[in-house]
Design an enzyme around this catalytic site. Structure first.
Site, PDB file in Angstrom:
ATOM      1  N   ASP A 287      -8.595  18.213 -14.427  1.00  0.00           N
ATOM      2  CA  ASP A 287      -8.809  16.771 -15.083  1.00  0.00           C
ATOM      3  C   ASP A 287      -8.330  16.393 -17.009  1.00  0.00           C
ATOM      4  O   ASP A 287      -8.884  17.178 -17.929  1.00  0.00           O
ATOM      5  CB  ASP A 287      -9.758  17.123 -15.138  1.00  0.00           C
ATOM      6  CG  ASP A 287     -10.192  15.027 -15.133  1.00  0.00           C
ATOM      7  OD1 ASP A 287      -9.224  14.707 -16.400  1.00  0.00           O
ATOM      8  OD2 ASP A 287     -11.824  13.651 -14.840  1.00  0.00           O
TER       9      ASP A 287
ATOM     10  N   LYS B 279      -9.396   5.644 -19.225  1.00  0.00           N
ATOM     11  CA  LYS B 279      -9.303   6.337 -20.481  1.00  0.00           C
ATOM     12  C   LYS B 279      -8.056   5.921 -21.647  1.00  0.00           C
ATOM     13  O   LYS B 279      -7.310   4.911 -21.692  1.00  0.00           O
ATOM     14  CB  LYS B 279      -9.972   7.533 -20.441  1.00  0.00           C
ATOM     15  CG  LYS B 279     -10.405   6.904 -19.539  1.00  0.00           C
ATOM     16  CD  LYS B 279     -11.946   7.109 -19.638  1.00  0.00           C
ATOM     17  CE  LYS B 279     -13.035   6.152 -19.002  1.00  0.00           C
ATOM     18  NZ  LYS B 279     -13.233   7.473 -17.192  1.00  0.00           N
TER      19      LYS B 279
ATOM     20  N   TYR C 235     -17.996  15.642 -15.996  1.00  0.00           N
ATOM     21  CA  TYR C 235     -17.726  14.084 -15.968  1.00  0.00           C
ATOM     22  C   TYR C 235     -18.325  14.058 -14.289  1.00  0.00           C
ATOM     23  O   TYR C 235     -18.261  14.192 -13.884  1.00  0.00           O
ATOM     24  CB  TYR C 235     -16.593  12.958 -15.135  1.00  0.00           C
ATOM     25  CG  TYR C 235     -17.206  11.676 -14.826  1.00  0.00           C
ATOM     26  CD1 TYR C 235     -17.813  11.529 -15.847  1.00  0.00           C
ATOM     27  CD2 TYR C 235     -16.270  11.166 -13.306  1.00  0.00           C
ATOM     28  CE1 TYR C 235     -18.136   9.627 -15.570  1.00  0.00           C
ATOM     29  CE2 TYR C 235     -16.901  10.035 -13.748  1.00  0.00           C
ATOM     30  CZ  TYR C 235     -17.685   9.154 -14.325  1.00  0.00           C
ATOM     31  OH  TYR C 235     -17.672   8.597 -13.617  1.00  0.00           O
TER      32      TYR C 235
ATOM     33  N   ARG D 214       0.924  -1.103   0.010  1.00  0.00           N
ATOM     34  CA  ARG D 214       0.063   0.156  -0.070  1.00  0.00           C
ATOM     35  C   ARG D 214       1.064   1.108   0.200  1.00  0.00           C
ATOM     36  O   ARG D 214       0.525   2.592  -0.563  1.00  0.00           O
ATOM     37  CB  ARG D 214      -1.002  -0.017   0.749  1.00  0.00           C
ATOM     38  CG  ARG D 214      -1.452   1.350   1.707  1.00  0.00           C
ATOM     39  CD  ARG D 214      -3.121   1.367   2.482  1.00  0.00           C
ATOM     40  NE  ARG D 214      -2.472   0.248   3.739  1.00  0.00           N
ATOM     41  CZ  ARG D 214      -2.274   0.569   4.871  1.00  0.00           C
ATOM     42  NH1 ARG D 214      -1.247   2.107   4.337  1.00  0.00           N
ATOM     43  NH2 ARG D 214      -1.930   0.341   5.593  1.00  0.00           N
TER      44      ARG D 214
HETATM   45  C1  LIG Z   1     -13.357  13.216 -17.331  1.00  0.00           C
HETATM   46  C2  LIG Z   1     -12.741  11.768 -16.184  1.00  0.00           C
HETATM   47  N1  LIG Z   1     -12.576  12.190 -15.651  1.00  0.00           N
HETATM   48  C3  LIG Z   1     -12.308  11.762 -13.966  1.00  0.00           C
HETATM   49  C4  LIG Z   1     -13.271  10.411 -14.028  1.00  0.00           C
HETATM   50  C5  LIG Z   1     -13.347   9.165 -13.172  1.00  0.00           C
HETATM   51  O1  LIG Z   1     -12.928   8.179 -13.428  1.00  0.00           O
HETATM   52  P1  LIG Z   1     -12.672   6.906 -13.499  1.00  0.00           P
HETATM   53  O2  LIG Z   1     -14.039   6.179 -13.894  1.00  0.00           O
HETATM   54  O3  LIG Z   1     -11.506   5.520 -13.785  1.00  0.00           O
HETATM   55  O4  LIG Z   1     -12.420   6.605 -11.938  1.00  0.00           O
HETATM   56  C6  LIG Z   1     -13.862   9.800 -15.804  1.00  0.00           C
HETATM   57  C7  LIG Z   1     -15.200   8.567 -15.433  1.00  0.00           C
HETATM   58  O5  LIG Z   1     -15.974   8.354 -16.942  1.00  0.00           O
HETATM   59  C8  LIG Z   1     -13.992  10.730 -17.012  1.00  0.00           C
HETATM   60  O6  LIG Z   1     -14.398  11.244 -18.131  1.00  0.00           O
END
Ligand SMILES: Cc1ncc(COP(=O)(O)O)c(C=O)c1O
Length: 387
Positions: free
Chosen positions: A182, A207, A109, A56
């Site tokens: 992000d 992604k 998101y 961890r």
């Molecule tokens: C732009 C964006 N940020 C964060 C996330 C969250 O990521 P995760 O699904 O890996 O928790 C997503 C998920 O679709 C996303 O599209």
């Protein structure tokens, strides 16, 4: 990172393959092994070989990914998590205290919105929304002395809005706040927010970083080593780390990120041309289009415009749902950034949790994650689905 393998003078593609990944010293393996292990033998109490104690706290496969991500984003410290939302949760609770405030984008998101509104708010975090494309509106949303973070996506999910990262860094810093970007939609290959003045980068490595729809993961990269240290403390204290196999998959994905992104962009441009000329499509959202309101900013801060395309369908929600259900090659599914093309209806799927909020998305909207298949086949599939 050894100097030879992670020299910052190397190009992106070289760093993606070598940063944090020198050949394994004990076997010469050219790919970092999956250290599927929880604990490590100590040579006497506290005598750690190679600094590892418990996975961890640190694991060699995760370390390799973290170093590579830091190199690709030009950051001081990279940290890998079990998911993008685990990374976001750790960031919010490491850098904010109950009673403090964050500005979040009006397009984000849905899971990020849900985390801030339904989880962090109960813990005492306050938030409001600002349009990321307008730095003055973001400035107005900041509460002096209380706002700790300005949070943006660029391009945004799912409306493909563009934030001027350099301008927003100035706005945030003038108010004593940090700018978080992000960077999931762009990937570090297309955009490097820290070089534009941002303080922190967030990724859903699920992604484009992973790139093959076979792993869920997240990452944070900090520009400042002290902020990186604080996040690392919370990564260990909160425990939402990336497991060794997941870290290895993300690292393998990074090696081909540059070539995949070029092909995603080529195919997205071909799809945009088709959609823009289609009579059933009322509007196309893609930052590469000269008429996109963020085109000039995107052209300045991105290498190319990415593989995500959203569009509005004539006839409202029912028509949009029908298109989503009619494609054969574009798979109806959530997520994005994999080699295979996906289609979805954000209002009913990825962004359903934002219904009734300021982040609610239009119901005639369809979102595409354009994959790296033959563009001819993708165009034929979309044409038949649009009818
Ligand atoms: C732009 C964006 N940020 C964060 C996330 C969250 O990521 P995760 O699904 O890996 O928790 C997503 C998920 O679709 C996303 O599209």
């Amino acid at each position: 990172m050894t100097e030879r393998h992670g020299d910052p003078a190397y190009g992106f593609e070289t760093l993606a393959i070598h940063a944090g990944q020198p050949p394994d010293p004990s076997t010469g393996a050219v790919v970092p092994p999956i250290y599927q292990v929880s604990t490590y033998k100590q040579d006497g109490v506290g005598g750690l070989r190679g600094g590892y104690e418990y996975s961890r706290s640190a694991n060699p496969t995760r370390d390799a990914l973290q170093e590579c991500l830091a190199a690709l984003e030009n950051g001081a410290r990279g940290l890998a998590f079990a998911s993008g939302l685990a990374a976001e949760d750790t960031l919010l609770r490491a850098l904010c205290a109950p009673g403090e405030h964050v500005v979040i984008p009006d397009d984000a998101y849905g899971g990020t919105y849900r985390l801030v509104d339904k989880v962090a708010r109960r813990w005492g975090l306050e938030w409001n929304v600002a349009p990321v494309a307008d730095p003055e509106a973001v400035r107005a949303a900041i509460r002096p002395g209380q706002t700790r973070l300005v949070w943006v996506e660029s391009p945004t999910n799912p409306l493909l809005g563009i934030a001027d990262i350099a301008a927003l860094a100035t706005v945030a810093h003038q108010a004593g706040a940090l700018l978080v970007v992000d960077n999931t939609f762009a990937s570090p290959y297309l955009q490097q927010p820290l070089a534009l003045g941002a303080d922190l980068v967030v990724h859903s490595t699920t992604k484009y970083v992973g790139g093959h729809s076979d792993v869920v993961g997240g990452a944070l990269v900090a520009a400042d080593p002290e902020v990186g240290e604080l996040l690392a403390f919370h990564q260990n204290a909160m425990g939402a780390v990336a497991g060794p196999f997941d870290a290895w998959l993300a690292l393998r994905g990074l090696k081909t990120l540059a070539v995949r992104m070029e092909r995603h962009c080529d195919n997205a441009e071909a799809v945009v041309d088709l959609l823009a000329a289609h009579p059933r499509v009322t509007a196309v959202r893609y930052p590469g289009l000269p008429e996109h309101p963020g085109h000039a900013v995107a052209a300045r801060q991105m290498r190319r415009f990415g593989g995500m395309v959203s569009f509005h369908v004539e006839g409202g929600e029912q028509a949009a749902l029908q298109v989503c259900e009619r494609t054969r090659l574009f798979t109806l599914g959530e997520s994005l950034g994999g080699v295979e093309s996906l289609i979805e209806h954000p209002g009913r799927m990825t962004h359903a949790s934002a219904a009734g909020s300021p982040l609610q998305v239009p119901d005639d909207l369809v979102r595409l994650s354009v994959g790296i298949e033959s563009s001819r086949d993708l165009l034929a599939d979309l044409s038949q689905a649009l009818g």
